[in-house]
Design an enzyme around this catalytic site. Structure first.
Site, PDB file in Angstrom:
ATOM      1  N   GLU A 256     -38.614  -8.756  23.122  1.00 32.74           N
ATOM      2  CA  GLU A 256     -38.991 -10.053  22.552  1.00 32.74           C
ATOM      3  C   GLU A 256     -40.404 -10.162  21.946  1.00 32.74           C
ATOM      4  OE1 GLU A 256     -41.112 -13.282  23.861  1.00 32.74           O
ATOM      5  OE2 GLU A 256     -40.980 -13.007  25.838  1.00 32.74           O
ATOM      6  N   CYS A 295     -45.670 -17.041  23.079  1.00 36.35           N
ATOM      7  CA  CYS A 295     -44.317 -16.743  22.529  1.00 36.35           C
ATOM      8  C   CYS A 295     -43.502 -17.756  22.128  1.00 36.35           C
ATOM      9  CB  CYS A 295     -43.848 -15.359  23.223  1.00 36.35           C
ATOM     10  SG  CYS A 295     -43.291 -15.863  24.924  1.00 36.35           S
TER      11      CYS A 295
HETATM   12  P1  NDP Z   1     -48.421  -5.227  20.186  1.00 34.62           P
HETATM   13  O1  NDP Z   1     -47.066  -5.251  19.776  1.00 34.62           O
HETATM   14  O2  NDP Z   1     -49.489  -4.066  19.430  1.00 34.62           O
HETATM   15  O3  NDP Z   1     -48.541  -4.497  21.687  1.00 34.62           O
HETATM   16  C1  NDP Z   1     -47.720  -5.235  22.753  1.00 34.62           C
HETATM   17  C2  NDP Z   1     -47.659  -4.023  23.834  1.00 34.62           C
HETATM   18  O4  NDP Z   1     -47.047  -2.855  23.451  1.00 34.62           O
HETATM   19  C3  NDP Z   1     -49.020  -3.878  24.479  1.00 34.62           C
HETATM   20  O5  NDP Z   1     -48.604  -3.520  25.929  1.00 34.62           O
HETATM   21  C4  NDP Z   1     -49.444  -2.392  23.728  1.00 34.62           C
HETATM   22  O6  NDP Z   1     -50.263  -1.747  24.457  1.00 34.62           O
HETATM   23  C5  NDP Z   1     -48.028  -1.654  23.472  1.00 34.62           C
HETATM   24  N1  NDP Z   1     -47.830  -0.739  22.640  1.00 34.62           N
HETATM   25  C6  NDP Z   1     -48.475  -0.744  21.393  1.00 34.62           C
HETATM   26  N2  NDP Z   1     -48.054   0.367  20.670  1.00 34.62           N
HETATM   27  C7  NDP Z   1     -47.500   1.093  21.596  1.00 34.62           C
HETATM   28  C8  NDP Z   1     -47.029   2.568  21.809  1.00 34.62           C
HETATM   29  N3  NDP Z   1     -46.972   3.158  20.465  1.00 34.62           N
HETATM   30  N4  NDP Z   1     -46.198   2.917  22.884  1.00 34.62           N
HETATM   31  C9  NDP Z   1     -46.154   2.141  24.056  1.00 34.62           C
HETATM   32  N5  NDP Z   1     -46.597   0.892  23.935  1.00 34.62           N
HETATM   33  C10 NDP Z   1     -47.302   0.389  22.777  1.00 34.62           C
HETATM   34  O7  NDP Z   1     -48.747  -6.629  20.134  1.00 34.62           O
HETATM   35  P2  NDP Z   1     -50.285  -7.212  20.716  1.00 34.62           P
HETATM   36  O8  NDP Z   1     -50.336  -7.473  22.049  1.00 34.62           O
HETATM   37  O9  NDP Z   1     -51.329  -6.583  19.936  1.00 34.62           O
HETATM   38  O10 NDP Z   1     -50.023  -8.546  19.675  1.00 34.62           O
HETATM   39  C11 NDP Z   1     -50.001  -8.410  18.482  1.00 34.62           C
HETATM   40  C12 NDP Z   1     -48.863  -9.587  17.924  1.00 34.62           C
HETATM   41  O11 NDP Z   1     -47.739  -9.335  18.473  1.00 34.62           O
HETATM   42  C13 NDP Z   1     -49.582 -10.979  18.037  1.00 34.62           C
HETATM   43  O12 NDP Z   1     -50.663 -11.128  17.235  1.00 34.62           O
HETATM   44  C14 NDP Z   1     -48.271 -11.661  17.990  1.00 34.62           C
HETATM   45  O13 NDP Z   1     -47.959 -11.897  16.426  1.00 34.62           O
HETATM   46  C15 NDP Z   1     -47.417 -10.815  18.559  1.00 34.62           C
HETATM   47  N6  NDP Z   1     -46.848 -11.117  19.701  1.00 34.62           N
HETATM   48  C16 NDP Z   1     -45.625 -11.614  19.988  1.00 34.62           C
HETATM   49  C17 NDP Z   1     -45.423 -12.156  21.084  1.00 34.62           C
HETATM   50  C18 NDP Z   1     -44.048 -12.765  21.363  1.00 34.62           C
HETATM   51  O14 NDP Z   1     -43.618 -12.670  22.510  1.00 34.62           O
HETATM   52  N7  NDP Z   1     -43.498 -13.573  20.355  1.00 34.62           N
HETATM   53  C19 NDP Z   1     -46.077 -11.722  22.475  1.00 34.62           C
HETATM   54  C20 NDP Z   1     -47.526 -11.182  22.071  1.00 34.62           C
HETATM   55  C21 NDP Z   1     -47.785 -10.907  20.955  1.00 34.62           C
HETATM   56  P3  NDP Z   1     -51.873  -1.675  24.133  1.00 34.62           P
HETATM   57  O15 NDP Z   1     -52.471  -2.914  24.159  1.00 34.62           O
HETATM   58  O16 NDP Z   1     -52.296  -0.765  24.903  1.00 34.62           O
HETATM   59  O17 NDP Z   1     -51.967  -1.335  22.439  1.00 34.62           O
END
Ligand code: NDP
Length: 671
Positions: A256, A295
């Site tokens: 998602e 989201c």
């Molecule tokens: P990320 O995609 O960076 O992170 C989401 C999750 O993935 C976090 O728990 C993160 O952990 C984890 N993650 C990141 N890299 C890895 C990896 N290599 N292996 C395993 N887990 C990983 O998103 P953010 O939360 O930083 O948000 C960034 C952007 O994502 C927002 O600005 C927005 O644009 C979008 N977003 C969209 C959403 C939606 O549902 N539409 C919801 C939230 C965000 P960690 O925090 O430890 O890096």
């Protein structure tokens, strides 16, 4: 400074080498750290698979549903502790309610659905038996059983509690243990919630583990019995779903991710209508709740070209009334973004949108909190004058209080613009016109996981454009990630394997714990209505004597009930009807006689007749024919400590043993 722990294979593990620091969204000061490179992720997977899974699978769906209810009530009792922690994420009290109360509410819905929609058993029967052989000796049935691995849930920063619980509830209900990996930025709130659940003692050992900080190489070790779910950015989703191990083992992966959700003002909703005001209110609320870090938030605002200016003015007026500031202050309507990095990202994306749209409200360099060290931004409203040639407004998700107004020429144009998002979680349409609603549902349904219609009739009860509900699917195609969560028991099935079972009726009965027609009948016991719930076995059968139907019966029934329909009263008219050979008995007369044939009249364990399902009249019955009834115990479902529901398979046959009617009778029987 808080040291956010992981919970791995039964141990709380403090941050260690590789820990990341976490800053307050309000002050920018470091308040916590999380992560430990030495976390043994393979031991965590093994603990879930070998300890948590078997314990959960030993429970029935109803046992697990009761556990969810107790967990949710425990969390509700302690929710203020979660509120208190959440302020540092930048969220206001009403934001916490979406996150904390919304998560608990979701769990409660799953607790109740688990007991209503799923059996008190270990196997879920998907659909009805299929007859695969001519005589019914070889049948088919789809069943679902829990996967035997672990669900790894990787969550986003914006909902540290709801984001976890909305995935955890269907996972546990299915019988699968979970490893939660919250986003590091807000993992201190998730950790507190996980501690509450573990300390409650309600969960079996191994059912819930937590990774605070990095996940290490866990995804390189998941296998075909595991599930990985992800919420976050499209870039991370792409990287994770492309993991070679996930691909080569066909590990279930749902995502998602970014979504350019839109809201459409219907052509009928002109200024002065309740719909116009409702639209403006919903848009403003979606832009500012959680500072737009939802989201499902509205990123694109589509209005008839004639209303562009009126809408911009009305939304701007409402945005001007939103107080931005410290979320602990009761007067604050919108708090901060989660971090300085998120603020930079939102401002960059807003600038990209600004290249093809004009900012008509909100200046990030000049607003009340401009000088603050916290991650504050103002709501920013853009106007895109040419949405057909623009691209960034349709593909750039600024994950903050940023939205763009664009005009449409006619409804087809509005639908085309809606679909330019290339897949979203939710679209909303504010209209009082059913034709508009039907056109959008047909034209845009395939591009959106949910379409929310609201107007003057539904607004008092409507739950809001942005609220994913546990009963309804949450997820969307394409850019939204292609995943599907929630949606009642649909979500539970994501953690189970559907298997087609083929075999004899007795084999299917033994597997499914539901008697299948053709399976063994036990007709040599005392009348089943004289035996308590616990003494009834599947297949216990009562065969009634037969009763002849007379013309007098038909006429008496007709005049007594007032049902003098011609098929029962007029031989010539009945014959002219393609279904009847002449005057026939009322179907309800047959049901009434059937009850008279099978009932055992004395007070006993049968407490009430609560319904009748799947009734079919298969062959007409005429005066001179006789009927008899066969009643077999088909399914038993406990309801409380005093009684349970018995579903009886009932067949009416005539003097030639031809079936004339079939149905399922429901009774409540004392234990
Ligand atoms: P990320 O995609 O960076 O992170 C989401 C999750 O993935 C976090 O728990 C993160 O952990 C984890 N993650 C990141 N890299 C890895 C990896 N290599 N292996 C395993 N887990 C990983 O998103 P953010 O939360 O930083 O948000 C960034 C952007 O994502 C927002 O600005 C927005 O644009 C979008 N977003 C969209 C959403 C939606 O549902 N539409 C919801 C939230 C965000 P960690 O925090 O430890 O890096």
């Amino acid at each position: 400074m808080q040291h956010v722990h992981s919970f791995a294979a039964g141990q709380w593990i403090a941050p260690g080498a590789g820990a990341r620091s976490i800053a307050s969204a309000i002050t920018g000061d470091v308040i916590a750290d999380a992560g430990n490179d030495a976390l043994d992720v393979q031991a965590m997977l093994a603990h879930g698979r070998d300890v948590g899974g078997p314990a959960l699978r030993a429970m029935t769906f109803h046992d697990r549903a009761k556990m969810l209810k107790a967990l949710a009530l425990h969390l509700r009792e302690h929710r203020t502790a979660l509120y208190d922690l959440s302020y540092d994420t930048g969220a206001t009290k009403s934001d916490h309610q979406i996150d904390v109360d919304g998560g608990i509410g979701t769990m409660l819905v799953y607790a109740s659905k688990g007991r209503r929609d799923l059996p008190d058993a270990h196997v879920y029967l998907d659909g009805v038996p299929e007859q695969l052989g001519r005589a019914g000796a070889f049948m088919g049935q789809h069943i679902c059983t829990p996967l035997q691995g672990v669900a790894v849930h990787i969550n986003a920063f914006n909902f540290p509690v709801w984001g976890m619980l909305e995935k955890l509830a269907p996972t546990l209900l299915a019988g699968l243990p979970a490893i939660i990996k919250p986003a590091t930025a807000t993992c201190y709130v998730t950790e507190a919630c996980v501690r509450l659940m573990l300390d409650s003692g309600l969960l079996p050992v191994g059912a819930l583990q937590l990774v605070s900080g990095g996940l290490g190489d866990m995804l390189d070790h998941v296998d075909c019995q595991d599930v990985v779910t992800f919420t976050g950015s499209a870039d991370t989703a792409l990287k994770l779903r492309g993991n070679a191990n996930i691909l080569s083992n066909s590990v279930r992966f749902t995502a998602e991710q970014d979504s350019l959700n839109a809201s459409v003002l219907g052509p009928d909703a002109v200024p002065g209508t309740p719909e116009f005001d409702l639209f403006v209110k919903e848009v403003q609320r979606e832009m500012t709740a959680k500072a737009g870090q939802k989201c499902t938030a509205i990123r694109r605002i589509m209005v008839p070209q004639a209303q562009e200016q009126a809408v911009i003015e009305a939304i701007s007026a409402r945005l001007a009334n939103v107080t931005i500031g410290d979320p602990r202050d009761a007067a604050t309507g919108m708090g901060a973004l989660v971090s300085a990095a998120q603020k930079r990202d939102v401002l960059d994306k807003a600038a990209a949108i600004g290249a093809e749209a004009t900012r008509v409200f909100g200046d990030p360099d000049d607003f009340a909190m401009s000088g603050s060290k916290g991650a504050f931004v103002p709501p920013m409203l853009f106007h895109c004058a040419d949405p057909d040639t623009a691209t960034r407004v349709h593909d750039t998700e600024a994950f903050g209080p940023v939205s763009t107004v664009m005009g449409y020429r006619d409804l087809d144009h509005a639908i085309a613009l809606l679909n330019r998002g290339q897949g979203s979680l939710v679209a909303s349409v504010i209209t009082h016109d059913g034709d508009v609603a039907r056109a959008v549902a047909k034209g845009a349904g395939a591009f959106h996981g949910r379409i929310y219609f609201n107007n003057r009739d539904s607004m008092a009860e409507a739950t809001g454009h942005g609220a994913p509900l546990p009963h309804m699917v949450h997820g969307g195609p394409g850019r939204a990630g292609g995943g599907e969560e929630l949606g009642g028991s649909r979500a539970v099935m994501h953690y189970m394997q559907r298997t087609a079972i083929q075999g004899s009726p007795d084999i299917l009965t033994a597997i499914g714990n539901r008697w299948v027609p053709g399976a063994t009948e036990h007709a040599d016991k005392p009348h089943p209505f004289t035996r308590v719930y616990g003494d009834l076995e599947l297949g216990d059968t009562f065969n009634s004597p037969s009763r002849e139907i007379t013309l007098d019966d038909i006429e008496t029934f007709a005049h007594f009930t007032g049902d003098t329909f011609y098929a029962h009263m007029d031989d010539a008219a009945a014959k002219a009807n393609p279904f009847f050979p002449g005057r026939v008995a009322h179907g309800y007369l047959l049901l009434s006689f059937a009850a008279g044939l099978f009932v055992q009249p004395d007070p006993g364990p049968v407490l009430a007749n609560t319904g009748l399902d799947n009734l079919r009249f298969m062959k007409p019955v005429q005066a001179g024919d006789s009927i008899k009834v066969r009643l077999s115990v088909k399914l038993k479902t406990p309801r409380n400590d005093e009684y349970g529901e018995v579903r009886w398979h009932v067949t009416l046959t005539n003097q030639d043993d031809e079936q004339v009617a079939e149905y399922e009778l429901l009774t409540m029987n004392a234990f």
